[in-house]
Design a protein around this motif. Structure first.
Motif, PDB file in Angstrom:
ATOM      1  N   GLY A   9       0.794  -1.227   0.000  1.00  0.00           N
ATOM      2  CA  GLY A   9       0.000   0.000   0.000  1.00  0.00           C
ATOM      3  C   GLY A   9       0.820   1.267   0.000  1.00  0.00           C
ATOM      4  O   GLY A   9       0.325   2.336  -0.338  1.00  0.00           O
ATOM      5  N   GLY A  10       2.097   1.178   0.381  1.00  0.00           N
ATOM      6  CA  GLY A  10       2.927   2.372   0.468  1.00  0.00           C
ATOM      7  C   GLY A  10       3.026   2.875   1.894  1.00  0.00           C
ATOM      8  O   GLY A  10       2.299   2.428   2.795  1.00  0.00           O
ATOM      9  N   LEU A  11       3.901   3.837   2.099  1.00  0.00           N
ATOM     10  CA  LEU A  11       4.198   4.310   3.444  1.00  0.00           C
ATOM     11  C   LEU A  11       3.026   5.051   4.076  1.00  0.00           C
ATOM     12  O   LEU A  11       2.667   4.795   5.237  1.00  0.00           O
ATOM     13  N   ILE A  12       2.425   5.985   3.342  1.00  0.00           N
ATOM     14  CA  ILE A  12       1.343   6.797   3.918  1.00  0.00           C
ATOM     15  C   ILE A  12       0.122   5.946   4.271  1.00  0.00           C
ATOM     16  O   ILE A  12      -0.407   6.050   5.391  1.00  0.00           O
ATOM     17  N   PRO A  13      -0.381   5.092   3.360  1.00  0.00           N
ATOM     18  CA  PRO A  13      -1.506   4.222   3.755  1.00  0.00           C
ATOM     19  C   PRO A  13      -1.164   3.312   4.935  1.00  0.00           C
ATOM     20  O   PRO A  13      -2.012   3.056   5.797  1.00  0.00           O
ATOM     21  N   THR A  14       0.088   2.838   4.973  1.00  0.00           N
ATOM     22  CA  THR A  14       0.491   1.978   6.098  1.00  0.00           C
ATOM     23  C   THR A  14       0.481   2.760   7.397  1.00  0.00           C
ATOM     24  O   THR A  14       0.036   2.256   8.443  1.00  0.00           O
ATOM     25  N   TYR A  15       0.954   3.995   7.351  1.00  0.00           N
ATOM     26  CA  TYR A  15       0.935   4.838   8.553  1.00  0.00           C
ATOM     27  C   TYR A  15      -0.502   5.091   9.007  1.00  0.00           C
ATOM     28  O   TYR A  15      -0.806   5.038  10.202  1.00  0.00           O
ATOM     29  N   LEU A  16      -1.384   5.372   8.055  1.00  0.00           N
ATOM     30  CA  LEU A  16      -2.791   5.605   8.395  1.00  0.00           C
ATOM     31  C   LEU A  16      -3.418   4.353   9.015  1.00  0.00           C
ATOM     32  O   LEU A  16      -4.234   4.438   9.942  1.00  0.00           O
ATOM     33  N   LEU A  17      -3.012   3.186   8.498  1.00  0.00           N
ATOM     34  CA  LEU A  17      -3.520   1.936   9.055  1.00  0.00           C
ATOM     35  C   LEU A  17      -3.029   1.739  10.490  1.00  0.00           C
ATOM     36  O   LEU A  17      -3.816   1.406  11.381  1.00  0.00           O
ATOM     37  N   MET A  18      -1.738   1.973  10.712  1.00  0.00           N
ATOM     38  CA  MET A  18      -1.198   1.837  12.059  1.00  0.00           C
ATOM     39  C   MET A  18      -1.866   2.826  13.025  1.00  0.00           C
ATOM     40  O   MET A  18      -2.139   2.506  14.180  1.00  0.00           O
ATOM     41  N   SER A  19      -2.145   4.027  12.513  1.00  0.00           N
ATOM     42  CA  SER A  19      -2.791   5.041  13.336  1.00  0.00           C
ATOM     43  C   SER A  19      -4.219   4.637  13.682  1.00  0.00           C
ATOM     44  O   SER A  19      -4.662   4.799  14.826  1.00  0.00           O
ATOM     45  N   SER A  20      -4.954   4.119  12.706  1.00  0.00           N
ATOM     46  CA  SER A  20      -6.345   3.714  12.959  1.00  0.00           C
ATOM     47  C   SER A  20      -6.421   2.527  13.905  1.00  0.00           C
ATOM     48  O   SER A  20      -7.415   2.357  14.622  1.00  0.00           O
ATOM     49  N   LEU A  21      -5.369   1.707  13.929  1.00  0.00           N
ATOM     50  CA  LEU A  21      -5.332   0.567  14.845  1.00  0.00           C
ATOM     51  C   LEU A  21      -4.816   0.950  16.223  1.00  0.00           C
ATOM     52  O   LEU A  21      -4.783   0.112  17.132  1.00  0.00           O
ATOM     53  N   GLY A  22      -4.410   2.208  16.384  1.00  0.00           N
ATOM     54  CA  GLY A  22      -3.920   2.677  17.670  1.00  0.00           C
ATOM     55  C   GLY A  22      -2.537   2.167  18.015  1.00  0.00           C
ATOM     56  O   GLY A  22      -2.185   2.067  19.198  1.00  0.00           O
ATOM     57  N   LEU A  23      -1.731   1.874  16.997  1.00  0.00           N
ATOM     58  CA  LEU A  23      -0.400   1.311  17.236  1.00  0.00           C
ATOM     59  C   LEU A  23       0.708   2.356  17.216  1.00  0.00           C
ATOM     60  O   LEU A  23       1.837   2.059  17.627  1.00  0.00           O
ATOM     61  N   VAL A  24       0.411   3.562  16.731  1.00  0.00           N
ATOM     62  CA  VAL A  24       1.442   4.590  16.644  1.00  0.00           C
ATOM     63  C   VAL A  24       1.922   4.967  18.045  1.00  0.00           C
ATOM     64  O   VAL A  24       1.123   5.154  18.965  1.00  0.00           O
ATOM     65  N   ASN A  25       3.235   5.052  18.187  1.00  0.00           N
ATOM     66  CA  ASN A  25       3.897   5.400  19.441  1.00  0.00           C
ATOM     67  C   ASN A  25       3.628   4.372  20.546  1.00  0.00           C
ATOM     68  O   ASN A  25       3.538   4.722  21.728  1.00  0.00           O
ATOM     69  N   THR A  26       3.498   3.113  20.135  1.00  0.00           N
ATOM     70  CA  THR A  26       3.384   2.011  21.098  1.00  0.00           C
ATOM     71  C   THR A  26       4.486   0.995  20.793  1.00  0.00           C
ATOM     72  O   THR A  26       5.025   0.951  19.678  1.00  0.00           O
ATOM     73  N   ARG A  27       4.802   0.166  21.773  1.00  0.00           N
ATOM     74  CA  ARG A  27       5.825  -0.861  21.566  1.00  0.00           C
ATOM     75  C   ARG A  27       5.368  -1.917  20.565  1.00  0.00           C
ATOM     76  O   ARG A  27       6.183  -2.543  19.884  1.00  0.00           O
ATOM     77  N   ALA A  28       4.062  -2.106  20.468  1.00  0.00           N
ATOM     78  CA  ALA A  28       3.528  -3.121  19.563  1.00  0.00           C
ATOM     79  C   ALA A  28       3.842  -2.815  18.109  1.00  0.00           C
ATOM     80  O   ALA A  28       3.969  -3.730  17.288  1.00  0.00           O
ATOM     81  N   VAL A  29       3.980  -1.532  17.759  1.00  0.00           N
ATOM     82  CA  VAL A  29       4.240  -1.170  16.372  1.00  0.00           C
ATOM     83  C   VAL A  29       5.634  -1.619  15.925  1.00  0.00           C
ATOM     84  O   VAL A  29       5.913  -1.708  14.728  1.00  0.00           O
ATOM     85  N   MET A  30       6.520  -1.913  16.874  1.00  0.00           N
ATOM     86  CA  MET A  30       7.851  -2.426  16.542  1.00  0.00           C
ATOM     87  C   MET A  30       7.854  -3.935  16.375  1.00  0.00           C
ATOM     88  O   MET A  30       8.849  -4.513  15.918  1.00  0.00           O
ATOM     89  N   VAL A  31       6.749  -4.577  16.745  1.00  0.00           N
ATOM     90  CA  VAL A  31       6.705  -6.043  16.732  1.00  0.00           C
ATOM     91  C   VAL A  31       5.720  -6.582  15.702  1.00  0.00           C
ATOM     92  O   VAL A  31       6.055  -7.463  14.906  1.00  0.00           O
ATOM     93  N   ILE A  32       4.509  -6.027  15.690  1.00  0.00           N
ATOM     94  CA  ILE A  32       3.432  -6.620  14.900  1.00  0.00           C
ATOM     95  C   ILE A  32       3.588  -6.437  13.387  1.00  0.00           C
ATOM     96  O   ILE A  32       3.423  -7.406  12.633  1.00  0.00           O
ATOM     97  N   PRO A  33       3.882  -5.234  12.853  1.00  0.00           N
ATOM     98  CA  PRO A  33       3.917  -5.078  11.392  1.00  0.00           C
ATOM     99  C   PRO A  33       4.896  -6.013  10.681  1.00  0.00           C
ATOM    100  O   PRO A  33       4.640  -6.427   9.546  1.00  0.00           O
ATOM    101  N   GLY A  34       6.006  -6.351  11.317  1.00  0.00           N
ATOM    102  CA  GLY A  34       6.973  -7.230  10.659  1.00  0.00           C
ATOM    103  C   GLY A  34       6.935  -8.647  11.181  1.00  0.00           C
ATOM    104  O   GLY A  34       7.922  -9.395  11.068  1.00  0.00           O
ATOM    105  N   ALA A  35       5.793  -9.058  11.729  1.00  0.00           N
ATOM    106  CA  ALA A  35       5.709 -10.360  12.391  1.00  0.00           C
ATOM    107  C   ALA A  35       5.593 -11.526  11.423  1.00  0.00           C
ATOM    108  O   ALA A  35       5.692 -12.673  11.847  1.00  0.00           O
TER     109      ALA A  35
END
Length: 292
Positions: free
Chosen positions: A121-147
């Motif tokens: 999807g690209g960087l911006i859509p991915t960021y929007l997805l992480m934001s809508s999931l409430g993962l931005v600025n959480t430790r989970a965002v370092m683990v889940i996207p590349g799981a």
């Protein structure tokens, strides 16, 4: 048997070539280790070639006295351990059903998995997805996207197909063994090689990861070690700009740059040692798994 002249020539050429390759690979590591133990001014002046000059532990002392570096190191260990466990579990659980010939949807699902390797999807859509999931600025965002890595799923699926014979499954089914029991008591014990390989792949990936932190993290207390190392590298360039702008003296700049240069090499060692320590224990599995 007595070696022929041609065999001796081949042996000499082979050992010479391998020695050159060993030197090319080993010298940068020796140089970095020597720089990390050398006097900061000697490192900046380029006096270090092979052995440490005016040996000192000031670089390592500064590292472990710095709160950001210690916190970053602890965060990296946390992200690597949690991420590797989650990633290996998801990869094995995804690869095993796709390796079963009696699973009718394995080809369509594998096609969907493979599609994601070439299109995203690209960087911006991915960021929007992480934001809508409430993962931005959480430790989970370092683990889940590349799981889950599709490449590792393909490797693991291939291993299951080539190592776990269909006859073994049929024999277990005749004995009344369920799929879950067969997977836990037969498949997993026979798959130590591939599990070790993908665990090493994931662990190194999580350990070196900094891009997700750069994009998604704003809290310095959650930064991984690689982000701290990146800041030190950027700080060197900023100091050079400060000198050109005239608001920092040459002596102050030289002292700071010498320390940052030493910290750079010391941090490389500190950041690399855990991976170097783990590799010998999984080397035999790594070689076997990579051959797949």
């Amino acid at each position: 048997m007595k070696e022929s002249r041609g065999d001796r020539i081949f042996t000499i050429v082979n050992y010479t070539f391998l020695s050159i390759i060993l030197f090319i690979v080993l010298y940068p590591m020796i140089y970095i280790v020597s720089c990390s133990f050398s006097n900061p001014s000697a490192v900046t002046a380029g006096k270090v070639w092979l052995l440490p000059v005016d040996p000192t532990l000031i670089g390592y002392k500064t590292i472990f006295e710095n709160k950001d570096i210690v916190t970053g190191y602890a965060n990296t260990i946390f992200y690597t351990v949690c991420g590797t466990i989650l990633a290996v579990a998801l990869t094995v659980l995804a690869a095993y059903p796709l390796s079963r010939k009696d699973y009718k949807l394995r080809n369509p699902i594998m096609l969907i998995f493979t599609f994601t390797m070439f299109f995203s999807g690209g960087l911006i859509p991915t960021y929007l997805l992480m934001s809508s999931l409430g993962l931005v600025n959480t430790r989970a965002v370092m683990v889940i996207p590349g799981a889950l890595s599709v490449y590792n799923v393909i490797i693991t699926r291939t291993f299951f197909q080539s190592t776990i014979p269909q006859e073994l499954l049929e024999a277990s089914q005749i004995d009344g063994c369920s799929d879950f029991v067969f997977f836990g008591k037969v498949v997993l014990p026979l798959s130590k090689a591939i599990i070790s390989v993908i665990a090493l792949f994931y662990a190194v990936g999580y350990w070196n990861s900094y891009f997700n932190a750069l994009i998604y993290l704003h809290d310095r207390n959650k930064y991984p070690l690689q982000m701290i190392l990146r800041e030190i590298l950027i700080q060197n360039r900023m100091d050079a700009e400060a000198l050109s702008s005239g608001w920092m003296s040459v002596d102050d700049l030289a002292a700071r740059q010498s320390l940052f240069e030493l910290l750079k090499y010391s941090l490389i060692i500190v950041a690399s040692v855990p991976v170097l320590c783990i590799y010998p224990f999984v080397q035999k599995y790594f070689v076997k798994g990579v051959m797949i």
